[in-house]
Motif scaffolding. Sequence first.
Motif, PDB file in Angstrom:
ATOM      1  N   GLU A 136       0.837  -1.188   0.000  1.00 37.24           N
ATOM      2  CA  GLU A 136       0.000   0.000   0.000  1.00 37.24           C
ATOM      3  C   GLU A 136       0.878   1.246   0.000  1.00 37.24           C
ATOM      4  O   GLU A 136       2.080   1.178   0.317  1.00 37.24           O
ATOM      5  CB  GLU A 136      -0.921  -0.003   1.220  1.00 37.24           C
ATOM      6  CG  GLU A 136      -0.184   0.097   2.554  1.00 37.24           C
ATOM      7  CD  GLU A 136      -1.134   0.322   3.704  1.00 37.24           C
ATOM      8  OE1 GLU A 136      -2.323   0.525   3.439  1.00 37.24           O
ATOM      9  OE2 GLU A 136      -0.676   0.307   4.860  1.00 37.24           O
ATOM     10  N   PRO A 137       0.317   2.426  -0.320  1.00 35.23           N
ATOM     11  CA  PRO A 137       1.123   3.654  -0.395  1.00 35.23           C
ATOM     12  C   PRO A 137       1.923   3.954   0.872  1.00 35.23           C
ATOM     13  O   PRO A 137       3.064   4.427   0.787  1.00 35.23           O
ATOM     14  CB  PRO A 137       0.075   4.731  -0.671  1.00 35.23           C
ATOM     15  CG  PRO A 137      -0.986   4.024  -1.449  1.00 35.23           C
ATOM     16  CD  PRO A 137      -1.049   2.654  -0.839  1.00 35.23           C
ATOM     17  N   LYS A 138       1.372   3.681   2.054  1.00 38.62           N
ATOM     18  CA  LYS A 138       2.121   3.949   3.284  1.00 38.62           C
ATOM     19  C   LYS A 138       3.385   3.113   3.371  1.00 38.62           C
ATOM     20  O   LYS A 138       4.402   3.562   3.896  1.00 38.62           O
ATOM     21  CB  LYS A 138       1.228   3.690   4.502  1.00 38.62           C
ATOM     22  CG  LYS A 138       0.184   4.777   4.752  1.00 38.62           C
ATOM     23  CD  LYS A 138      -0.563   4.522   6.044  1.00 38.62           C
ATOM     24  CE  LYS A 138      -1.572   5.641   6.309  1.00 38.62           C
ATOM     25  NZ  LYS A 138      -2.323   5.415   7.576  1.00 38.62           N
ATOM     26  N   GLN A 139       3.322   1.905   2.859  1.00 40.12           N
ATOM     27  CA  GLN A 139       4.522   1.060   2.842  1.00 40.12           C
ATOM     28  C   GLN A 139       5.528   1.582   1.812  1.00 40.12           C
ATOM     29  O   GLN A 139       6.737   1.571   2.041  1.00 40.12           O
ATOM     30  CB  GLN A 139       4.142  -0.392   2.518  1.00 40.12           C
ATOM     31  CG  GLN A 139       3.345  -1.091   3.597  1.00 40.12           C
ATOM     32  CD  GLN A 139       4.121  -1.230   4.897  1.00 40.12           C
ATOM     33  OE1 GLN A 139       5.305  -1.557   4.888  1.00 40.12           O
ATOM     34  NE2 GLN A 139       3.460  -0.950   6.011  1.00 40.12           N
ATOM     35  N   ASP A 191       6.075   4.557   1.090  1.00 35.14           N
ATOM     36  CA  ASP A 191       6.736   5.763   1.581  1.00 35.14           C
ATOM     37  C   ASP A 191       8.141   5.468   2.092  1.00 35.14           C
ATOM     38  O   ASP A 191       8.993   6.351   2.151  1.00 35.14           O
ATOM     39  CB  ASP A 191       5.920   6.396   2.718  1.00 35.14           C
ATOM     40  CG  ASP A 191       4.665   7.085   2.210  1.00 35.14           C
ATOM     41  OD1 ASP A 191       4.576   7.326   0.988  1.00 35.14           O
ATOM     42  OD2 ASP A 191       3.769   7.380   3.021  1.00 35.14           O
ATOM     43  N   LYS A 192       8.401   4.217   2.470  1.00 32.84           N
ATOM     44  CA  LYS A 192       9.690   3.852   3.072  1.00 32.84           C
ATOM     45  C   LYS A 192      10.756   3.526   2.027  1.00 32.84           C
ATOM     46  O   LYS A 192      11.939   3.418   2.369  1.00 32.84           O
ATOM     47  CB  LYS A 192       9.521   2.627   3.982  1.00 32.84           C
ATOM     48  CG  LYS A 192       8.412   2.728   5.014  1.00 32.84           C
ATOM     49  CD  LYS A 192       8.260   1.381   5.732  1.00 32.84           C
ATOM     50  CE  LYS A 192       7.050   1.352   6.631  1.00 32.84           C
ATOM     51  NZ  LYS A 192       6.853   0.023   7.264  1.00 32.84           N
ATOM     52  N   THR A 242       3.877  -6.162   4.450  1.00 31.80           N
ATOM     53  CA  THR A 242       4.441  -5.020   5.164  1.00 31.80           C
ATOM     54  C   THR A 242       5.952  -5.160   5.133  1.00 31.80           C
ATOM     55  O   THR A 242       6.495  -6.273   5.211  1.00 31.80           O
ATOM     56  CB  THR A 242       3.922  -4.961   6.610  1.00 31.80           C
ATOM     57  OG1 THR A 242       4.457  -3.806   7.254  1.00 31.80           O
ATOM     58  CG2 THR A 242       4.321  -6.191   7.408  1.00 31.80           C
ATOM     59  N   GLN A 259       7.604   9.373  -5.289  1.00 37.82           N
ATOM     60  CA  GLN A 259       7.966  10.331  -4.253  1.00 37.82           C
ATOM     61  C   GLN A 259       8.815  11.462  -4.815  1.00 37.82           C
ATOM     62  O   GLN A 259       9.699  11.236  -5.642  1.00 37.82           O
ATOM     63  CB  GLN A 259       8.744   9.623  -3.143  1.00 37.82           C
ATOM     64  CG  GLN A 259       7.955   8.536  -2.439  1.00 37.82           C
ATOM     65  CD  GLN A 259       8.704   8.019  -1.229  1.00 37.82           C
ATOM     66  OE1 GLN A 259       9.168   8.792  -0.410  1.00 37.82           O
ATOM     67  NE2 GLN A 259       8.826   6.711  -1.121  1.00 37.82           N
ATOM     68  N   ARG A 291       9.924   6.003   7.022  1.00 36.32           N
ATOM     69  CA  ARG A 291       8.515   6.036   7.441  1.00 36.32           C
ATOM     70  C   ARG A 291       8.064   7.458   7.773  1.00 36.32           C
ATOM     71  O   ARG A 291       6.892   7.800   7.646  1.00 36.32           O
ATOM     72  CB  ARG A 291       8.356   5.127   8.656  1.00 36.32           C
ATOM     73  CG  ARG A 291       6.952   5.012   9.196  1.00 36.32           C
ATOM     74  CD  ARG A 291       6.942   4.043  10.356  1.00 36.32           C
ATOM     75  NE  ARG A 291       5.632   3.916  10.971  1.00 36.32           N
ATOM     76  CZ  ARG A 291       5.376   3.163  12.034  1.00 36.32           C
ATOM     77  NH1 ARG A 291       6.361   2.454  12.571  1.00 36.32           N
ATOM     78  NH2 ARG A 291       4.172   3.119  12.541  1.00 36.32           N
ATOM     79  N   TYR A 292       9.031   8.311   8.177  1.00 39.90           N
ATOM     80  CA  TYR A 292       8.669   9.636   8.671  1.00 39.90           C
ATOM     81  C   TYR A 292       9.108  10.787   7.773  1.00 39.90           C
ATOM     82  O   TYR A 292       8.742  11.921   8.019  1.00 39.90           O
ATOM     83  CB  TYR A 292       9.273   9.844  10.070  1.00 39.90           C
ATOM     84  CG  TYR A 292       8.903   8.765  11.047  1.00 39.90           C
ATOM     85  CD1 TYR A 292       7.626   8.702  11.598  1.00 39.90           C
ATOM     86  CD2 TYR A 292       9.827   7.784  11.410  1.00 39.90           C
ATOM     87  CE1 TYR A 292       7.283   7.689  12.483  1.00 39.90           C
ATOM     88  CE2 TYR A 292       9.494   6.771  12.302  1.00 39.90           C
ATOM     89  CZ  TYR A 292       8.222   6.733  12.838  1.00 39.90           C
ATOM     90  OH  TYR A 292       7.876   5.747  13.713  1.00 39.90           O
ATOM     91  N   GLN A 332      10.486  12.297   3.616  1.00 39.37           N
ATOM     92  CA  GLN A 332      10.707  12.123   2.195  1.00 39.37           C
ATOM     93  C   GLN A 332      12.202  12.034   1.906  1.00 39.37           C
ATOM     94  O   GLN A 332      13.021  12.465   2.728  1.00 39.37           O
ATOM     95  CB  GLN A 332      10.130  13.319   1.427  1.00 39.37           C
ATOM     96  CG  GLN A 332       8.625  13.348   1.360  1.00 39.37           C
ATOM     97  CD  GLN A 332       8.147  14.543   0.561  1.00 39.37           C
ATOM     98  OE1 GLN A 332       7.561  15.460   1.111  1.00 39.37           O
ATOM     99  NE2 GLN A 332       8.401  14.526  -0.732  1.00 39.37           N
TER     100      GLN A 332
END
Length: 795
Positions: A86-89, A91-92, A115, A149, A183-184, A186
């Motif tokens: 998913e997009p949140k994953q 992001d890393k 994950t 990103q 995770r936090y 860019q």
Amino acid sequence: MQLLQDQGRPVSFDQLVALLDISRDEEDLFQRRLNAMERDGQLLRNRKNSYILPEKADLIPGKVEGHPDGFGFVKPDDGSDDLFLEPKQMDKVLHGDRVLVRCIGLDRRGRREATIVEVLERANTRLVGRLMEEHGIQFVVAENKRISQDILIPPAAMTDKRAKLKARPGNVVMVEILEQPSRYSQPIGRIVEILGNYADPGMEIEIALRKHDLPFEFSKEAQAENKAVPDKVKKSDFKGREDLRELPLVTIDGETARDFDDAVFCEKVGRGWRLVVAIADVSHYVRPGMALDQEAYDRGNSVYFPRRVIPMLPEKLSNGICSLNPDVERLAMVCDMNISATGSIGKYRFYPAVFRSHARLTYNQVWGWLSGESQPENEVHQALQPHLQNLYKLFQVLLKARKKRGAIDFETVETQMLFNAQGKIENIVPVVRNDAHRLIEECMLAANVCASGFLHEHKQACLYRVHQGPTPEKLENLRAFLGEFGFSLAGGDEPKAKDYAELLEKIQGRPDTQLLQTVMLRSLRQAQYAPENLGHFGLAYEAYTHFTSPIRRYPDLLVHRAIKAVLAGETYNPGKWEDIGLHCSGTERRADEATRDVDNWLKCFYMKERIGEEFEGTIAGVAAFGIFVALDEVFVEGMVHVSELGEDYFHFEPAKHQMLGERSGKRFRLGDRLRVKLVRADLESGRIDFILAQEKKDGPAGDDEVVTWRKNTTGKPALGAAAPQGKPRAGSGGGKPGKSAPGGKAGGPGQGGHRGKSPAAAKTGAPKRSGKGGAKGGSKSASRGGANNGGRKGR
């Protein structure tokens, strides 16, 4: 790993040292090895810093594949089904990173979802993209749309220190990533190179080179070795070589060719022929261990963009001492063959030689003489006529043998871009091939077959050019599709090339010939390099390799070295053959993708001035998100999105290669004819978008408009000039990037571009010898006619 398996529990570094009896002096080396195994995903450290096996922790190593919409997938190393991220994953990580993931179940579409547990290796250290600014914040948008990103650029990192220039919003830049995404946060980077503005001449090539990590500058060491290469053949190099300087060998190439790496000669011997194929002896100048050899390996092949070549070897070699220019002495590896009256290759031998080309001829020139349309104008050309006639007679015999053997011949359209003084497309025209092209191709095929036979006979390992038959799944889909038209493919579960060839003969002359041919073509797998001899399905050869193009293909250079080793009674081993084969197959795909990007950009630029115009075309690809249409006379391909197909719910039926309207029953199938209107040509995304053109009904004013969608009276798709080949363009619509729409692997109009390789050649390795580079765009793609097939040099 076996030790960890036997222990059945996490093991610390000190425990591993004790269990394996590692001495203190070896501990540093052992630690480095463990670190490498961690990067490869073979080992994992837990929170207590002990080593564990990933599979014991239900962890899966794999590679991240991003999507422009922000989500992504992990392709597991074991080849199992992809896992959704998913997009949140996402992001890393960035596209291409290697990760360890844990499967957490199925998503709402039934796909395995994962994950990310750990990032094993970062794939991106530099990126090419456009500098943007919003609300005083500057960032780079990657040209690779799989990287969704943005790269943040601090104010102090805005300057190209080498050029002492400051980047401005809109510039195309190279950015070095200083901090990878987490995770936090860019990713953060700094600008290391300013390439210029997006629409600058040649910018599309500069972007493609960096986007696909194509090496385009030679190292200082390679340049020094290149400088030491002699301009002329030394007399001392004649030792151990046969002297063929009096044999009237000639080169036959395109009008704009600059490098000549093969020469041919043919004479009648009894009822058969003697065919001599001389190939530039690149291996004499590029030896193992040299910096030039490492550069050639890294590149894998030359890359041919419109009006620009990124060579595998420096120009002094490729266009100089290794180019078989007329009336100069050159070194060659020769394949000397006896061919029977029925086209069977009898005795043959390989040997190093010195020779000189007696003439530089062109396809059109030779075909003019052979067809009687023109006459030789000087004594040199007149003296060559008997040898050219022998070549042509041999070609006719080889052509019959090819048909008897059952090699597949897909008829396709090749195109050539013509450019103006500003470097933009002025026109796109079809390439007319004649029998002089095919004559050379058959000669090259014969030499390649002899090379594979020679190495196989002497048990010398090499890279074979492997092309396997269709997978069971594709075969099942093909048979289901053919059944709708009353046809069947013979051969059972393992059809041969001859079964395909016989079916192709049966469908000739039908209005749906191109449709059926395209679906047959798309059922085949892609050719690749491998040390296992699995045969060549498309050419119907039991063994096949590439010998004839060592200037522009690294596998050919390896084959030359292997042949020389056999002749010297030695064994050649450059390393792990399987790894080398994977690398060379990968550089082919990389070259294809890069040239495709450039072609698409140029075609977008070309079509920008034609927005609002209507065109006739053929459906060249079908996907869940729309249909791809190849225009007839423009040879450009674009997409009609599913939302533009009409007031209905359209369902994609991959086995039938069609979109079907739920309420209306309206069908859009591969090969159907359409009239479309150009509404968008976007340079940034590379998208060309159409809508269906509309016509007024005959009747009272005010009647609703209806879609122009033509069929002939038999109900079969009425096909026109444009062949419905085509791999859906990346960026032409939805779908997973890097994966063609179902049934869309052929690559064709809108993709082949500058003397673009034909889809059939790309898939099967069928001979398609294209012209060599030139100012009018007669450039070669990755290997003169296609990285996947080996271009003119026989697939």
